[in-house]
Motif scaffolding. Sequence first.
Motif, PDB file in Angstrom:
ATOM      1  N   ASP A 144     -31.353 -24.528 -50.335  1.00 36.72           N
ATOM      2  CA  ASP A 144     -30.875 -25.623 -49.503  1.00 36.72           C
ATOM      3  C   ASP A 144     -31.999 -26.516 -48.991  1.00 36.72           C
ATOM      4  N   GLN A 145     -33.153 -25.957 -48.773  1.00 38.45           N
ATOM      5  CA  GLN A 145     -34.228 -26.757 -48.185  1.00 38.45           C
ATOM      6  C   GLN A 145     -35.019 -27.499 -49.259  1.00 38.45           C
ATOM      7  N   ARG A 146     -35.625 -28.581 -48.843  1.00 40.38           N
ATOM      8  CA  ARG A 146     -36.416 -29.373 -49.777  1.00 40.38           C
ATOM      9  C   ARG A 146     -37.869 -28.912 -49.798  1.00 40.38           C
ATOM     10  N   GLU A 147     -38.308 -28.235 -48.757  1.00 45.68           N
ATOM     11  CA  GLU A 147     -39.695 -27.805 -48.664  1.00 45.68           C
ATOM     12  C   GLU A 147     -39.898 -26.524 -49.461  1.00 45.68           C
ATOM     13  N   LEU A 148     -40.758 -26.595 -50.449  1.00 43.77           N
ATOM     14  CA  LEU A 148     -40.984 -25.474 -51.335  1.00 43.77           C
ATOM     15  C   LEU A 148     -42.301 -24.774 -51.045  1.00 43.77           C
ATOM     16  N   TYR A 149     -42.994 -25.225 -50.023  1.00 40.45           N
ATOM     17  CA  TYR A 149     -44.278 -24.659 -49.631  1.00 40.45           C
ATOM     18  C   TYR A 149     -44.051 -23.321 -48.938  1.00 40.45           C
ATOM     19  N   LEU A 150     -44.661 -22.268 -49.432  1.00 41.94           N
ATOM     20  CA  LEU A 150     -44.484 -20.936 -48.856  1.00 41.94           C
ATOM     21  C   LEU A 150     -45.522 -20.617 -47.789  1.00 41.94           C
ATOM     22  N   GLY A 151     -46.567 -21.427 -47.717  1.00 38.35           N
ATOM     23  CA  GLY A 151     -47.594 -21.220 -46.708  1.00 38.35           C
ATOM     24  C   GLY A 151     -48.590 -20.144 -47.106  1.00 38.35           C
ATOM     25  N   LEU A 152     -49.232 -19.584 -46.102  1.00 38.96           N
ATOM     26  CA  LEU A 152     -50.224 -18.539 -46.323  1.00 38.96           C
ATOM     27  C   LEU A 152     -49.500 -17.267 -46.752  1.00 38.96           C
ATOM     28  N   LEU A 153     -49.780 -16.818 -47.957  1.00 39.59           N
ATOM     29  CA  LEU A 153     -49.158 -15.592 -48.453  1.00 39.59           C
ATOM     30  C   LEU A 153     -49.806 -14.383 -47.805  1.00 39.59           C
ATOM     31  N   TYR A 154     -51.119 -14.340 -47.862  1.00 38.59           N
ATOM     32  CA  TYR A 154     -51.853 -13.298 -47.154  1.00 38.59           C
ATOM     33  C   TYR A 154     -53.334 -13.650 -47.128  1.00 38.59           C
ATOM     34  N   PRO A 155     -54.004 -13.278 -46.045  1.00 39.94           N
ATOM     35  CA  PRO A 155     -55.453 -13.460 -45.982  1.00 39.94           C
ATOM     36  C   PRO A 155     -56.164 -12.165 -46.364  1.00 39.94           C
ATOM     37  N   THR A 156     -57.300 -12.281 -46.994  1.00 41.93           N
ATOM     38  CA  THR A 156     -58.174 -11.129 -47.220  1.00 41.93           C
ATOM     39  C   THR A 156     -59.464 -11.402 -46.452  1.00 41.93           C
ATOM     40  N   GLU A 157     -60.409 -10.534 -46.592  1.00 41.82           N
ATOM     41  CA  GLU A 157     -61.671 -10.720 -45.888  1.00 41.82           C
ATOM     42  C   GLU A 157     -62.405 -11.956 -46.402  1.00 41.82           C
ATOM     43  N   ASP A 158     -62.315 -12.203 -47.705  1.00 45.92           N
ATOM     44  CA  ASP A 158     -63.060 -13.297 -48.317  1.00 45.92           C
ATOM     45  C   ASP A 158     -62.218 -14.540 -48.616  1.00 45.92           C
ATOM     46  N   TYR A 159     -60.902 -14.357 -48.807  1.00 49.42           N
ATOM     47  CA  TYR A 159     -60.071 -15.464 -49.293  1.00 49.42           C
ATOM     48  C   TYR A 159     -58.765 -15.573 -48.532  1.00 49.42           C
ATOM     49  N   LYS A 160     -58.179 -16.770 -48.626  1.00 52.78           N
ATOM     50  CA  LYS A 160     -56.822 -17.008 -48.150  1.00 52.78           C
ATOM     51  C   LYS A 160     -56.001 -17.415 -49.375  1.00 52.78           C
ATOM     52  N   VAL A 161     -54.817 -16.856 -49.498  1.00 49.38           N
ATOM     53  CA  VAL A 161     -53.968 -17.119 -50.656  1.00 49.38           C
ATOM     54  C   VAL A 161     -52.733 -17.874 -50.188  1.00 49.38           C
ATOM     55  N   TYR A 162     -52.496 -19.049 -50.794  1.00 44.78           N
ATOM     56  CA  TYR A 162     -51.356 -19.896 -50.451  1.00 44.78           C
ATOM     57  C   TYR A 162     -50.406 -19.978 -51.644  1.00 44.78           C
ATOM     58  N   GLY A 163     -49.130 -20.210 -51.360  1.00 44.16           N
ATOM     59  CA  GLY A 163     -48.149 -20.276 -52.429  1.00 44.16           C
ATOM     60  C   GLY A 163     -47.188 -21.438 -52.308  1.00 44.16           C
ATOM     61  N   TYR A 164     -46.615 -21.796 -53.432  1.00 41.90           N
ATOM     62  CA  TYR A 164     -45.664 -22.903 -53.553  1.00 41.90           C
ATOM     63  C   TYR A 164     -44.758 -22.570 -54.735  1.00 41.90           C
ATOM     64  N   VAL A 165     -43.469 -22.855 -54.620  1.00 44.75           N
ATOM     65  CA  VAL A 165     -42.522 -22.573 -55.696  1.00 44.75           C
ATOM     66  C   VAL A 165     -41.711 -23.828 -55.967  1.00 44.75           C
ATOM     67  N   THR A 166     -41.529 -24.149 -57.243  1.00 44.18           N
ATOM     68  CA  THR A 166     -40.711 -25.306 -57.607  1.00 44.18           C
ATOM     69  C   THR A 166     -39.245 -24.895 -57.658  1.00 44.18           C
ATOM     70  N   ASN A 167     -38.368 -25.878 -57.814  1.00 39.29           N
ATOM     71  CA  ASN A 167     -36.939 -25.597 -57.935  1.00 39.29           C
ATOM     72  C   ASN A 167     -36.628 -24.743 -59.147  1.00 39.29           C
ATOM     73  N   SER A 168     -37.443 -24.857 -60.183  1.00 39.75           N
ATOM     74  CA  SER A 168     -37.228 -24.076 -61.402  1.00 39.75           C
ATOM     75  C   SER A 168     -37.987 -22.748 -61.368  1.00 39.75           C
ATOM     76  N   LYS A 169     -38.414 -22.340 -60.168  1.00 39.49           N
ATOM     77  CA  LYS A 169     -39.084 -21.060 -59.924  1.00 39.49           C
ATOM     78  C   LYS A 169     -40.463 -20.933 -60.557  1.00 39.49           C
ATOM     79  N   VAL A 170     -41.111 -22.039 -60.861  1.00 39.74           N
ATOM     80  CA  VAL A 170     -42.498 -22.014 -61.299  1.00 39.74           C
ATOM     81  C   VAL A 170     -43.351 -21.881 -60.040  1.00 39.74           C
ATOM     82  N   LYS A 171     -44.306 -20.960 -60.072  1.00 40.83           N
ATOM     83  CA  LYS A 171     -45.098 -20.642 -58.884  1.00 40.83           C
ATOM     84  C   LYS A 171     -46.485 -21.244 -58.991  1.00 40.83           C
TER      85      LYS A 171
END
Length: 139
Positions: free
Chosen positions: A52-79
């Motif tokens: 239902d929502q138009r925003e496909l940004y998942l935000g911060l998936l998880y932080p590690t000590e060295d990195y931050k991992v961000y995610g985004y998904v399209t309507n066709s489920k491409v990540k």
Amino acid sequence: VLLSIICSPPQNYPLYIRSVPTENELKFHYTVHTSLDVVDEKISAMGKALVDQRELYLGLLYPTEDYKVYGYVTNSKVKFVMVVDSSNTALRDNEIRSMFRKLHNSYTDIMCNPFYNPGDRIQSRAFDNMVNSMMMQVC
């Protein structure tokens, strides 16, 4: 910094991977594949709300000590997965979100190319140039 575009399920194989610098690329691959589980959890938790929502940004998936991992998904489920150095405090959530939108727009341009077969690796000079310029901004 690493950017990865992952095919839609059930295959989940990478369509595009770009890493700067390239020496830790294998470690980044592992991080991206572990983050796919978090993406799937977030998508299933959102359920119908994601459709239902138009925003496909998942935000911060998880932080590690060295990195931050961000995610985004399209309507066709491409990540789209982006791994950023944790020491980079200049990047705010809005900048990451706009980078994902820019990537999504460029990805859409590739999908509209009649010579591109969906599911093939992305090999576009224009897309590479856009990703390189975006990564130089981040680094």
